[in-house]
Every structure is written in C-alpha cells, then in structure tokens.
Enzyme design. Structure first.
Site, mmCIF file in Angstrom:
data_model
loop_
_atom_site.group_PDB
_atom_site.id
_atom_site.type_symbol
_atom_site.label_atom_id
_atom_site.label_comp_id
_atom_site.label_asym_id
_atom_site.label_seq_id
_atom_site.Cartn_x
_atom_site.Cartn_y
_atom_site.Cartn_z
ATOM 1 N N HIS A 145 -6.657 18.196 -42.055
ATOM 2 C CA HIS A 145 -5.950 19.304 -41.396
ATOM 3 C C HIS A 145 -4.968 19.948 -42.368
ATOM 4 C CE1 HIS A 145 -3.544 21.265 -38.122
ATOM 5 N NE2 HIS A 145 -2.550 20.998 -38.963
ATOM 6 N N GLU A 146 -4.182 19.139 -43.068
ATOM 7 C CA GLU A 146 -3.197 19.670 -44.006
ATOM 8 C C GLU A 146 -3.873 20.336 -45.203
ATOM 9 O OE1 GLU A 146 -0.308 19.925 -43.018
ATOM 10 O OE2 GLU A 146 -0.389 18.518 -41.345
ATOM 11 N N HIS A 149 -4.773 23.752 -44.219
ATOM 12 C CA HIS A 149 -3.663 24.700 -44.358
ATOM 13 C C HIS A 149 -3.581 25.229 -45.783
ATOM 14 C CE1 HIS A 149 -1.668 24.823 -40.537
ATOM 15 N NE2 HIS A 149 -1.422 23.525 -40.492
ATOM 16 N N GLU A 225 -2.738 26.989 -36.799
ATOM 17 C CA GLU A 225 -2.962 25.585 -36.449
ATOM 18 C C GLU A 225 -4.380 25.369 -35.944
ATOM 19 O OE1 GLU A 225 -1.112 22.931 -37.041
ATOM 20 O OE2 GLU A 225 0.228 24.347 -38.057
#
Length: 299
Positions: A145-146, A149, A225
């Site tokens: 997930h990071e 980003h 997100e």
C-alpha cells in the site's frame, strides 16, 4: 484548525523568499495608488502558496523521521529487519521505483506511512506494533500500500494541489479585504480599514477559505487511499490487503500515536462516521476501503 495555523505560519516563513522572487520578476507589489493590481496579487499568492507547499514537500522525510522517531535501517540487525528490507526491495522492483529508505518507528498502534519529494527518493516506515501483531502477509500488504503511494506520486501531487489551493485562499482573502476597505472608504471619512483592520480581515478570510480548501485537499487524500489500496492488492494480493485493513480496523480504539501533522501519511486513519469529521478526514473509513477492494475483486 491546526492545518490553518500551519498554513499561516508557512506563509510567514516564506515571505522573505517570496519578496526576493517577486522583485526578480519585476512585481514590486499588488497595492498601488490606483488600487489593487490583481495580476501582481495572483503572482504573489502563487509564489507564496506554492513555496510553502514545496518547502514542506522537500522537508517531508526529515519532518517524518523527527516527528515519529523513525529509525532508518541501514544494516539489518535481526531477521525481521532483513525481511523488511528484502520485502520493500521486492515490492519496489515490481512497482518500478527505486528502493526507498526503510524505517521503524516506536508506536504500539499498527501504522505505516510513506513520504518523500519524489518516487525515487522516498521513505517507507512501519510501526513496531504493526510488526509485532500482524502476520507477514499482512505486513507485506501494508508495505505494498505504501509503495503504491510512492509509485503513484501521491506526495508530489498532494503538494501541488495544496499549493494551488493555498494560492486561491490567499488571493480571495486579500481580494475580500480590498473590497471591504473600498466599501468603508466610500461610506465613512475615507479612512477605510487601516493597516491592522486590513490584516485582521485577511486573517479571518484566510481561515474561512482555508477550511473550504482543506475539504478539497482532504477529498483528494481520500481518493489517493483507494488508489493505494488497489496498488497494494495488485502487488500483495487482494486477500492480504483486506485482512490488513480489517486488522487495522480492530485496533481503531487504540490511541493514534502519529503526530497530528503526519496523520494524513499514516495508513491507520479515517475511522470516524461524523459528517463534518469525514468531510475533513484524510482517509476514508476502513469499512469503505474494504468494501471497495471486495467490489473490485468481483468485477
């Protein structure tokens, strides 16, 4: 309110740099004897608004490390740290970005964040609590997930959006103050607002317009997100990504140990259901994020 105070403080911090830049551009000021030069005002607001946002972006890694107590892993001292570095390296290669710095910060709440001024010079950090309580596949999903980003360039895009809304907040605040000043000059002895009155109107208007701007920035933050969750699911699998979000939801009652200024960077946020709080929340509710992943999996 903290966002507005930080916004105003940043404007003051960069005013000297902005003044020098304006002089080099030949813009001496936006208030003249003939009235307000709106072109000069827009340039002034753009430079100050973007400068504050860009300074924050370039300082983001340093601020994140200092604010969270993150310790960057240069040489792994145990098997967990080695696994963490190897996993981030693998995910980064899959995402097509350079290996970011990897760190651990001493928080018992499961959390993680990514920041940095560009996708090839980033920082990915996880909390000690996340490593202690999540299963390896769930930790990998959070890291994915990071990495999502970073690969999506979310930090840069968010900084640009913040700079643009800063510009219009400052522009409209000063335009309103100018209109109020002209109105009072036409209705009284010609004194108008005066220096302090003009400054007070600008501050009040910046707070009002700043709240609207914060809602716009928060909307984009929530949107990013969902994109990072989708990237995490693609890199680490939908099941582990959903399980990781569900684990974060189970810890929603734990106190958030991320500094307020870094909350938007953390993965564990957005639990509230109150309408006004959701309007300014940096993250969607975890239930909504889980639902979006499940719906995408059945398409």
């Amino acid at each position: 309110m903290m966002r507005i105070l930080l916004f105003l403080g940043t404007n003051l911090a960069v005013i000297v740099v902005a003044s020098i830049t304006l002089r080099l551009l030949g813009v001496e000021g936006y208030l003249t004897e003939q009235g307000m030069n709106f072109n000069a005002l827009l340039i002034f607001c753009f430079i100050v608004g973007m400068a504050g946002s860009m300074i924050s972006l370039f300082m983001s890694k340093w601020m994140a490390k200092r604010g969270t107590g993150t310790v960057v892993i240069t040489q792994p001292s145990n098997s967990t740290e080695k696994w963490l570095l190897d996993t981030v390296a693998e995910l980064s290669q899959q995402a097509g970005i350079e290996m970011p710095e990897v760190g651990i910060f001493p928080a018992q709440q499961s959390n993680a964040f990514a920041t940095g001024w560009n996708k090839n010079d980033a920082l990915v950090a996880v909390s000690a609590g996340l490593l202690n309580r999540m299963r390896p596949e769930e930790v990998r999903a959070v890291l994915a997930h990071e990495i999502g980003h970073v690969a999506n360039g979310d930090m840069v895009t968010l900084a640009l959006i913040q700079g643009v809304v800063n510009t219009f907040v400052m522009f409209f605040a000063r335009a309103v103050a100018h209109l109020v000043d002209n109105f009072l000059r036409s209705r009284s002895d010609g004194a108008g607002l005066g220096f302090m009155g003009y400054f007070a109107v600008v501050i009040v208007a910046e707070i009002v317009f700043g709240l609207i701007a914060s809602a716009i920035v928060a909307w984009f933050s929530r949107f990013r997100e969902y994109r990072a969750d989708a990237a995490g699911a693609q890199l680490a699998g939908t099941g582990p990504m959903i399980n990781a979000l569900a684990r974060l939801k189970a810890e929603s009652d734990m106190p958030n140990q991320m500094p307020e200024t870094l909350t938007a960077f953390g993965i564990n946020a957005g639990q509230t259901r109150k309408i006004m709080e959701r309007l300014f929340a940096s993250h969607p509710p975890l239930d909504d994020r889980i639902r979006a992943l499940k719906e995408a999996a059945y398409r």
